[in-house]
Design a protein around this motif. Structure first.
Motif, short mmCIF file in Angstrom:
data_model
loop_
_atom_site.label_atom_id
_atom_site.label_comp_id
_atom_site.label_asym_id
_atom_site.label_seq_id
_atom_site.Cartn_x
_atom_site.Cartn_y
_atom_site.Cartn_z
N UNK A 38 0.94 -0.83 -0.21
CA UNK A 38 0.08 0.30 -0.26
C UNK A 38 0.98 1.61 -0.25
N UNK A 39 1.80 1.39 0.72
CA UNK A 39 3.13 1.94 0.87
C UNK A 39 2.93 2.80 -0.62
N UNK A 40 3.56 1.95 -1.47
CA UNK A 40 4.03 2.05 -2.49
C UNK A 40 3.11 2.40 -3.81
N UNK A 41 1.76 2.01 -3.62
CA UNK A 41 1.07 2.75 -4.30
C UNK A 41 0.33 4.24 -3.76
N UNK A 42 0.52 4.65 -2.37
CA UNK A 42 0.11 6.00 -1.66
C UNK A 42 1.01 6.74 -1.09
N UNK A 43 2.35 5.63 -1.09
CA UNK A 43 3.72 6.74 0.32
C UNK A 43 2.96 6.35 1.48
N UNK B 250 -6.36 7.54 -7.85
CA UNK B 250 -6.21 6.18 -5.93
C UNK B 250 -6.27 8.26 -5.09
N UNK B 251 -5.32 9.07 -5.22
CA UNK B 251 -4.73 10.30 -4.45
C UNK B 251 -3.63 10.85 -4.95
N UNK B 252 -3.29 11.44 -4.51
CA UNK B 252 -3.39 12.97 -4.99
C UNK B 252 -0.91 12.88 -5.00
N UNK B 253 -0.76 11.59 -4.21
CA UNK B 253 0.75 11.06 -3.91
C UNK B 253 -0.10 9.68 -4.84
N UNK B 254 1.47 9.62 -5.89
CA UNK B 254 1.04 8.49 -6.27
C UNK B 254 2.14 7.45 -6.65
N UNK B 255 3.09 6.54 -5.78
CA UNK B 255 4.26 5.95 -6.13
C UNK B 255 4.45 4.92 -7.48
N UNK B 256 3.99 3.58 -7.41
CA UNK B 256 3.75 3.18 -8.55
C UNK B 256 2.53 2.92 -8.24
N UNK B 257 1.40 2.79 -10.27
CA UNK B 257 0.04 2.65 -10.69
C UNK B 257 0.26 0.39 -9.46
#
Length: 613
Positions: free
Chosen positions: A183-188, A424-431
Motif C-alpha cells: 500500500x505504501x508503494x501505491x500511496x507513499x 487514487x489520491x494526490x500522491x502515487x508512487x507506483x501504479x
C-alpha cells in the motif's frame, strides 16, 4: 504539542520501570520542557513529555489528574477554543486550578463524556483513564493532524504519539506488514488503521476508541468528510465572505500561545495569505522560514526569490537556510527513524531542517499552509485530470480488468475507459500494474488495505450526487493529508520540538468548503479560483498568480552521487523480505525514475532500521 504514551498490563502484573523509561526516552524530542510518568496503579502507567506553549506554569504539566484522581489525562496538541469551553463549564459550576487547555479538556470529558469531541476545535490526540470504570478512552482529531498509535499484544495494551514509543517499550515485537508495504508503494503512506508493523495500529482521523478488560477494544467514528453534502443554495459572494471569515478566525485561533509563533513561508499564495492575516492588528514582528538546496535540479528552481518578495511585502523577517548533500548524508541513516511510520515523500527532509532552523531561532510554534491545495484545487495535474475526463468517458458501467498499462498516462486513460479507480489520491508512487509486476507473486487479490481507495471509489460513485472534483478532495482528506502530508509535518518538524499549526484545516473551514458547489470552487482554467479571489484582497498579483512549482527535494541528484551505496540497502531489504521480483527490481534500479528509487530506498531503510533494533 507533546509526546504521550501509556501502558496497561492486562494481567494486572507490575510493570517493569525500565519499560516506562524506554517509552519516555523515545518521546523526549517531542517535549523537552518537562517529562513525567504517573503510575495509576502498579499495572497501569501514563507518560508525558511536554512542549510548553499554553500556560507555561508547572501546574499544567501532565499526566494530569482531576481532584479525586479518578481520571488521568495525557494530551498532545492544542484546543484553540478552550476559553469558550471553560466558560461553558464554569456556568455549570465546574471549578479550575490552571489557566490552560489541558484541564479544560479533562473537565470537559468528565462532564460530557465522548460528546466533548463535538465541542473541540483544534488538533489533538489524547488518552483518559477512568480508574472507577477501569476503562481507557483514546481520541484523534477530525482531520488527523495529530497521530495516535496503539497495540493490543499478548499481555499488554500500549499507546503512543509515535510508533517508536511502542516499539522501544520492548514488549511489542516488530513484524513486517507486507500488505502495508505494498500500500505504501501505491500511496507513499499506509491508509486506514494499519502501519508498517503488523503488531501496531493507529486511530484514524475523526475516530475515538475505548478499551477495557471487560469489553476489549471498541472503535467509533465521530467525524467523516464523506458525510457532508453540497449546498446548491450557496452563492459565490457568500462563499467568498464566509471562507475569508472562517480563515481569519482559524488563523487568529492558531495565534493563541504563550510563546512566539512563526511562519513557514514559501512565497506562494497559501503561506503568504496566512502571513498577511497573522500580521493584521499586530504590532509585533513575525519570523518567516524558508529553505533551499545547494544542488539545483531539473524542474525545481527553489523558492527563495519568491519568499524574499513575500517577506518584503509582508514586512516580516525572513530566515533562510540551505541544505547540502552532506546534510542529506548525515540525516539519511536516521531518517527512517525520524519519520516513524512509512512516509514516502522526500519533503520530510527539508521539513526536518526547517524545524531545526526555527527552533535555533527561538521559535516553538509555526503556522503552515498544508491543506489549501486539496481544499481549493491547487494542483495543475488535478485540472488536467478533470479535463481528460471531459474527453474520455467510461465504456463500461462496472469495473473491468480489460487493458492495463504500466505507462502512467496510458494507465490513467484505460482506468477511465474501464471504470476503474482513475484517481487514487494526490500522491502515487507506483501504479497498480507496476506494483503487480514488481511484487513477487503479484498483488494479493483479496487485500482490503491495498484496495482501500478502490472500495471507497465504488461506494462513493454509487451515489447519484457524486462528482469527480469532490472525490479528489475527499479521498485526499481520507488518505494523503492525514497519513502523509500531516505526518511528515508532525514527525519531522517535531524532531526539533516545533509545533506546526494548520489553519486551512480547521474543521469548521473544511466542513464549509465541502458544501460549496463545484461551479464556485473549481475552474478548469485556473487553480484555486475561490481562494485567489480572497487573497486578491490582501496580496499583490505577483504572489496571488505566481505559478506553483511544489516543494521538493533533489533526492535523484543525491542518489546519483553514490548509486551503488543506496541500491545496496534495497537489495539487502529484498534478500530479507523477498518482496520484489528480482528481474523487475533490476529494471527499476537501472531505469531513470529516481523518485521511484527513493520510495524503494525509504521503505528498505525503514525495515532495516527495525530489524537492526
Amino acid at each position: 504539542m507533546c509526546g504521550i504514551g501509556g501502558i496497561i498490563n492486562i494481567n494486572n502484573s507490575k510493570i517493569d520501570p525500565n519499560i516506562i523509561e524506554n517509552i519516555k526516552d523515545s518521546l523526549e524530542h517531542r517535549g523537552p520542557d518537562n517529562s513525567s510518568v504517573k503510575y495509576i496503579n502498579e499495572s497501569n502507567c501514563f507518560v508525558h513529555t511536554r512542549l510548553s506553549i499554553i500556560d507555561l506554569n508547572d501546574r499544567s504539566n501532565q499526566p494530569f489528574q482531576n481532584e479525586d484522581k479518578r481520571y488521568t489525562l495525557v494530551f498532545n496538541g492544542e484546543i484553540y477554543n478552550y476559553k469558550e469551553i471553560r466558560k461553558e463549564l464554569e456556568d455549570l459550576g465546574v471549578g479550575f486550578t490552571t489557566e490552560g487547555d489541558t484541564e479544560v479538556l479533562l473537565k470537559g470529558f468528565i462532564t460530557y463524556g465522548s460528546n466533548v469531541l463535538e465541542k473541540l476545535r483544534g488538533q489533538f490526540a489524547f488518552a483518559i483513564y477512568d480508574s472507577s470504570e477501569e476503562s481507557l478512552f483514546l481520541a484523534r482529531d477530525r482531520i488527523g493532524i495529530k497521530p495516535l498509535y496503539f497495540s493490543n499484544h499478548e499481555d499488554w495494551f500500549i499507546f503512543g504519539s509515535e510508533i517508536k514509543a511502542i516499539e522501544k517499550s520492548g514488549v511489542v515485537p516488530f513484524s513486517e506488514d507486507v500488505e502495508s508495504y505494498i500500500s505504501y508503494l501505491r500511496h507513499l503512506c499506509v491508509p486506514s488503521n494499519r502501519t508498517g508493523n503488523k503488531n501496531i495500529l493507529k486511530l484514524e482521523p475523526g475516530e475515538y476508541a475505548t478499551f477495557s478488560l471487560k469489553e476489549g477494544l471498541i472503535r467509533n467514528k465521530y467525524w467523516d468528510p464523506f458525510s457532508f453534502e453540497i449546498n446548491n443554495d450557496i452563492y459565490e459572494d457568500e462563499a467568498i465572505d464566509e471562507v475569508e471569515r472562517l480563515l481569519k478566525e482559524s488563523i487568529d485561533y492558531r495565534k493563541v500561545s504563550d510563546v512566539e509563533v512563526g511562519l513557514f513561508l514559501s512565497g506562494g499564495v497559501d503561506s503568504s495569505l496566512i502571513g498577511k492575516l497573522m500580521k493584521e492588528n499586530e504590532n509585533s514582528g513575525l519570523k518567516g522560514f524558508n529553505i533551499d538546496y545547494e544542488d539545483h535540479f531539473e524542474g525545481y528552481k527553489g523558492e527563495v526569490k519568491e519568499a524574499k518578495y513575500a517577506s518584503s511585502f509582508l514586512n516580516i523577517e525572513l530566515i533562510e537556510d540551505k541544505i547540502k548533500y552532506s546534510d542529506f548524508q548525515d540525516i539519511l541513516n536516521n531518517y527512517s527513524f525520524y519519520q516513524d511510520d512509512l512516509i514516502g515523500d522526500e519533503v520530510g527532509i527539508p521539513l526536518y531542517f526547517l524545524g531545526r532552523n526555527a527552533r535555533s531561532n527561538g521559535i516553538k510554534v509555526v503556522q503552515v499552509g498544508e491543506g489549501a491545495d486539496e481544499l481549493f484545487y491547487g494542483y495543475e495535474h488535478w485540472l488536467r485530470y478533470i479535463k481528460l475526463n471531459k474527453y474520455i468517458k467510461p465504456l463500461t458501467r462496472s469495473r473491468s480488468d480489460f487493458l492495463n498499462f504500466s505507462n502512467h498516462r496510458m494507465n490513467l486513460a484505460s482506468n477511465i475507459l474501464f471504470n476503474r479507480t482513475s484517481f487514487g489520491g494526490g500522491a502515487i508512487g507506483f501504479n497498480l500494474v507496476e506494483i503487480n509486476k514488481l511484487i513477487s507473486g503479484g498483488i494479493p487479490s483479496d487485500s482490503e488495505l491495498i484496495n482501500f481507495v478502490d472500495n471507497k471509489w465504488d461506494s462513493y460513485f454509487a451515489s447519484k450526487d457524486a462528482t469527480l472534483t469532490k472525490w479528489m478532495t475527499l479521498i485526499d482528506l481520507n488518505v494523503r493529508l492525514p497519513e502523509l502530508l500531516l505526518m511528515r509535518m508532525d514527525k519531522l518538524v517535531m524532531q526539533s520540538a516545533v509545533e506546526a499549526r494548520v489553519p486551512f484545516l480547521d474543521h469548521k473551514l473544511v466542513e464549509y468548503v465541502l458544501t460549496i458547489p463545484e461551479n464556485i470552487l473549481f475552474n478548469k482554467s485556473t487553480t484555486k479560483p475561490l481562494l485567489k479571489k480572497i487573497a486578491g484582497n490582501h496580496l499583490p498579483n505577483e504572489i496571488v498568480n505566481r505559478k506553483k512549482q511544489g516543494f521538493r527535494a533533489p533526492v535523484g541528484e543525491w542518489i546519483k552521487k553514490d548509486q551503488d551505496y543506496f541500491y545496496e540497502s534495497i537489495k539487502e531489504f529484498n534478500s530479507l523480505v523477498d518482496l520484489f521480483n528480482k528481474k523487475e527490481l533490476d529494471k527499476v534500479l537501472q531505469g531513470n525514475d529516481y523518485q521511484q528509487k527513493w520510495y524503494l530506498l525509504n521503505l528498505s531503510n525503514w525495515h532495516l532500521n527495525r530489524v537492526a533494533n
